[in-house]
Design a protein around this motif. Structure first.
Motif, mmCIF file in Angstrom:
data_model
loop_
_atom_site.group_PDB
_atom_site.id
_atom_site.type_symbol
_atom_site.label_atom_id
_atom_site.label_comp_id
_atom_site.label_asym_id
_atom_site.label_seq_id
_atom_site.Cartn_x
_atom_site.Cartn_y
_atom_site.Cartn_z
ATOM 1 N N LYS A 72 0.865 -1.180 0.000
ATOM 2 C CA LYS A 72 0.000 0.000 0.000
ATOM 3 C C LYS A 72 0.900 1.228 0.000
ATOM 4 C CE LYS A 72 -2.271 0.809 3.816
ATOM 5 N NZ LYS A 72 -3.251 0.850 4.900
ATOM 6 N N ASP A 76 -5.318 4.892 -0.836
ATOM 7 C CA ASP A 76 -6.092 4.495 -2.004
ATOM 8 C C ASP A 76 -5.352 3.575 -2.969
ATOM 9 O OD1 ASP A 76 -8.147 6.149 -1.089
ATOM 10 O OD2 ASP A 76 -7.315 7.893 -2.131
ATOM 11 N N CYS A 77 -4.050 3.537 -2.905
ATOM 12 C CA CYS A 77 -3.255 2.869 -3.946
ATOM 13 C C CYS A 77 -2.565 1.608 -3.413
ATOM 14 C CB CYS A 77 -2.222 3.851 -4.487
ATOM 15 S SG CYS A 77 -1.306 3.219 -5.886
#
Length: 94
Positions: A72, A76-77
């Motif tokens: 991570k 969000d990614c």
């Protein structure tokens, strides 16, 4: 006559053997130790570990898989990373 030829051959090979021994202890052996240590570090990665990639990205391990590690980058990614590109593990200072 034959013993002097063998002695001369040994004398000519001795510097080469010494050079190889020096090369072994100064270059090859430390690289093997470093590779072994890196492999052990990759195998010990678990969820929540913080790592730095060879590209300089700081990430958190989400799920170590067989061929890839899901990491991570932010909230969000989540990306998959080849384990060879993990430079080091960030140890908690607390």
């Amino acid at each position: 006559m034959q013993s002097t030829a063998q002695g001369g051959m040994l004398a000519s090979l001795l510097p080469l053997l010494i050079l190889f021994a020096i090369f072994w202890f100064l270059v090859i052996r430390p690289q093997q130790k470093q590779a072994k240590k890196h492999k052990e570090m990759i195998a010990s990665l678990k969820k929540g570990d913080k790592i730095v990639t060879t590209g300089g990205l700081m990430a958190e391990v989400v799920k170590p898989e067989e061929d890839f590690i899901k990491v991570k980058l932010n909230d969000d990614c989540i990306v998959r990373l080849v384990p060879d590109y993990v430079a080091r593990k960030i140890e908690d200072e607390a």
